[in-house]
Design a protein around this motif. Structure first.
Motif, PDB file in Angstrom:
ATOM      1  N   ALA A  34       0.836  -1.207   0.000  1.00  0.00           N
ATOM      2  CA  ALA A  34       0.000   0.000   0.000  1.00  0.00           C
ATOM      3  C   ALA A  34       0.874   1.261   0.000  1.00  0.00           C
ATOM      4  N   ARG A  35       1.897   1.273   0.829  1.00  0.00           N
ATOM      5  CA  ARG A  35       2.800   2.433   0.877  1.00  0.00           C
ATOM      6  C   ARG A  35       3.517   2.624  -0.447  1.00  0.00           C
ATOM      7  N   LEU A  36       3.959   1.511  -1.036  1.00  0.00           N
ATOM      8  CA  LEU A  36       4.658   1.581  -2.318  1.00  0.00           C
ATOM      9  C   LEU A  36       3.737   2.121  -3.408  1.00  0.00           C
ATOM     10  N   VAL A  37       2.503   1.647  -3.447  1.00  0.00           N
ATOM     11  CA  VAL A  37       1.541   2.143  -4.439  1.00  0.00           C
ATOM     12  C   VAL A  37       1.341   3.651  -4.279  1.00  0.00           C
ATOM     13  N   LEU A  38       1.183   4.105  -3.048  1.00  0.00           N
ATOM     14  CA  LEU A  38       0.975   5.532  -2.821  1.00  0.00           C
ATOM     15  C   LEU A  38       2.204   6.368  -3.201  1.00  0.00           C
ATOM     16  N   LEU A  39       3.379   5.865  -2.908  1.00  0.00           N
ATOM     17  CA  LEU A  39       4.605   6.573  -3.296  1.00  0.00           C
ATOM     18  C   LEU A  39       4.742   6.647  -4.814  1.00  0.00           C
ATOM     19  N   LEU A  40       4.475   5.531  -5.488  1.00  0.00           N
ATOM     20  CA  LEU A  40       4.570   5.521  -6.945  1.00  0.00           C
ATOM     21  C   LEU A  40       3.488   6.393  -7.580  1.00  0.00           C
ATOM     22  N   ALA A  41       2.285   6.381  -7.006  1.00  0.00           N
ATOM     23  CA  ALA A  41       1.210   7.233  -7.506  1.00  0.00           C
ATOM     24  C   ALA A  41       1.593   8.703  -7.367  1.00  0.00           C
ATOM     25  N   ASN A  42       2.218   9.048  -6.269  1.00  0.00           N
ATOM     26  CA  ASN A  42       2.654  10.425  -6.066  1.00  0.00           C
ATOM     27  C   ASN A  42       3.720  10.815  -7.090  1.00  0.00           C
ATOM     28  N   GLN A  43       4.597   9.888  -7.426  1.00  0.00           N
ATOM     29  CA  GLN A  43       5.621  10.157  -8.436  1.00  0.00           C
ATOM     30  C   GLN A  43       4.980  10.420  -9.795  1.00  0.00           C
ATOM     31  N   CYS A  44       3.930   9.661 -10.118  1.00  0.00           N
ATOM     32  CA  CYS A  44       3.203   9.859 -11.377  1.00  0.00           C
ATOM     33  C   CYS A  44       2.496  11.203 -11.348  1.00  0.00           C
ATOM     34  N   GLY A  45       1.704  11.426 -10.320  1.00  0.00           N
ATOM     35  CA  GLY A  45       1.054  12.705 -10.105  1.00  0.00           C
ATOM     36  C   GLY A  45      -0.055  13.076 -11.079  1.00  0.00           C
ATOM     37  N   ASP A  46      -0.406  12.193 -11.992  1.00  0.00           N
ATOM     38  CA  ASP A  46      -1.437  12.493 -12.984  1.00  0.00           C
ATOM     39  C   ASP A  46      -2.715  11.739 -12.625  1.00  0.00           C
ATOM     40  N   GLN A  47      -3.706  12.464 -12.112  1.00  0.00           N
ATOM     41  CA  GLN A  47      -4.945  11.859 -11.623  1.00  0.00           C
ATOM     42  C   GLN A  47      -5.628  10.998 -12.691  1.00  0.00           C
ATOM     43  N   ALA A  48      -5.688  11.487 -13.929  1.00  0.00           N
ATOM     44  CA  ALA A  48      -6.350  10.732 -14.998  1.00  0.00           C
ATOM     45  C   ALA A  48      -5.633   9.407 -15.267  1.00  0.00           C
ATOM     46  N   VAL A  49      -4.320   9.447 -15.279  1.00  0.00           N
ATOM     47  CA  VAL A  49      -3.540   8.223 -15.496  1.00  0.00           C
ATOM     48  C   VAL A  49      -3.745   7.264 -14.331  1.00  0.00           C
ATOM     49  N   LEU A  50      -3.722   7.781 -13.118  1.00  0.00           N
ATOM     50  CA  LEU A  50      -3.906   6.927 -11.945  1.00  0.00           C
ATOM     51  C   LEU A  50      -5.275   6.257 -11.952  1.00  0.00           C
ATOM     52  N   LEU A  51      -6.313   6.995 -12.305  1.00  0.00           N
ATOM     53  CA  LEU A  51      -7.652   6.412 -12.357  1.00  0.00           C
ATOM     54  C   LEU A  51      -7.761   5.378 -13.478  1.00  0.00           C
ATOM     55  N   ALA A  52      -7.111   5.617 -14.599  1.00  0.00           N
ATOM     56  CA  ALA A  52      -7.088   4.638 -15.684  1.00  0.00           C
ATOM     57  C   ALA A  52      -6.369   3.365 -15.240  1.00  0.00           C
ATOM     58  N   CYS A  53      -5.305   3.521 -14.472  1.00  0.00           N
ATOM     59  CA  CYS A  53      -4.571   2.362 -13.952  1.00  0.00           C
ATOM     60  C   CYS A  53      -5.428   1.561 -12.975  1.00  0.00           C
ATOM     61  N   ILE A  54      -6.181   2.242 -12.137  1.00  0.00           N
ATOM     62  CA  ILE A  54      -7.084   1.552 -11.203  1.00  0.00           C
ATOM     63  C   ILE A  54      -8.101   0.739 -11.985  1.00  0.00           C
ATOM     64  N   ARG A  55      -8.700   1.349 -13.003  1.00  0.00           N
ATOM     65  CA  ARG A  55      -9.689   0.632 -13.812  1.00  0.00           C
ATOM     66  C   ARG A  55      -9.055  -0.569 -14.512  1.00  0.00           C
ATOM     67  N   ALA A  56      -7.886  -0.388 -15.081  1.00  0.00           N
ATOM     68  CA  ALA A  56      -7.212  -1.484 -15.781  1.00  0.00           C
ATOM     69  C   ALA A  56      -6.847  -2.617 -14.832  1.00  0.00           C
ATOM     70  N   ALA A  57      -6.357  -2.282 -13.653  1.00  0.00           N
ATOM     71  CA  ALA A  57      -5.999  -3.315 -12.673  1.00  0.00           C
ATOM     72  C   ALA A  57      -7.232  -4.082 -12.217  1.00  0.00           C
ATOM     73  N   ALA A  58      -8.334  -3.381 -12.011  1.00  0.00           N
ATOM     74  CA  ALA A  58      -9.576  -4.039 -11.588  1.00  0.00           C
ATOM     75  C   ALA A  58     -10.100  -4.941 -12.697  1.00  0.00           C
ATOM     76  N   GLU A  59     -10.020  -4.480 -13.934  1.00  0.00           N
ATOM     77  CA  GLU A  59     -10.481  -5.277 -15.065  1.00  0.00           C
ATOM     78  C   GLU A  59      -9.650  -6.546 -15.201  1.00  0.00           C
ATOM     79  N   ASP A  60      -8.339  -6.422 -15.114  1.00  0.00           N
ATOM     80  CA  ASP A  60      -7.464  -7.583 -15.208  1.00  0.00           C
ATOM     81  C   ASP A  60      -7.739  -8.568 -14.086  1.00  0.00           C
TER      82      ASP A  60
END
Length: 68
Positions: A34-60
């Motif tokens: 969980a901490r690693l995901v949050l740190l990596l998400a912060n590095q990305c910093g793009d809300q749209a990309v992060l939400l797309a990643c959540i959707r893709a991970a859930a779909e997979d």
């Protein structure tokens, strides 16, 4: 969302990730992830990309679970 491999040394990264989990109990391992995901998400910093990643991970996950 970029799905093409971009890690220069994926095997080395995977080895480091596994090593970070060594000796951790299940709950500690989940907390680490969980901490690693949050740190990596912060590095990305793009809300749209992060939400797309959540959707893709859930779909997979749904596809993988249904195949079992």
């Amino acid at each position: 969302m970029n799905t093409e491999p971009r890690i220069p040394d994926p095997d080395g990264f995977y080895a480091a990730l596994l090593a970070a989990h060594e000796g951790l109990r299940e709950g500690q391992s989940a907390d680490f992830n969980a901490r690693l995901v949050l740190l990596l998400a912060n590095q990305c910093g793009d809300q749209a990309v992060l939400l797309a990643c959540i959707r893709a991970a859930a779909e997979d996950l749904t596809t993988t679970t249904e195949a079992r």
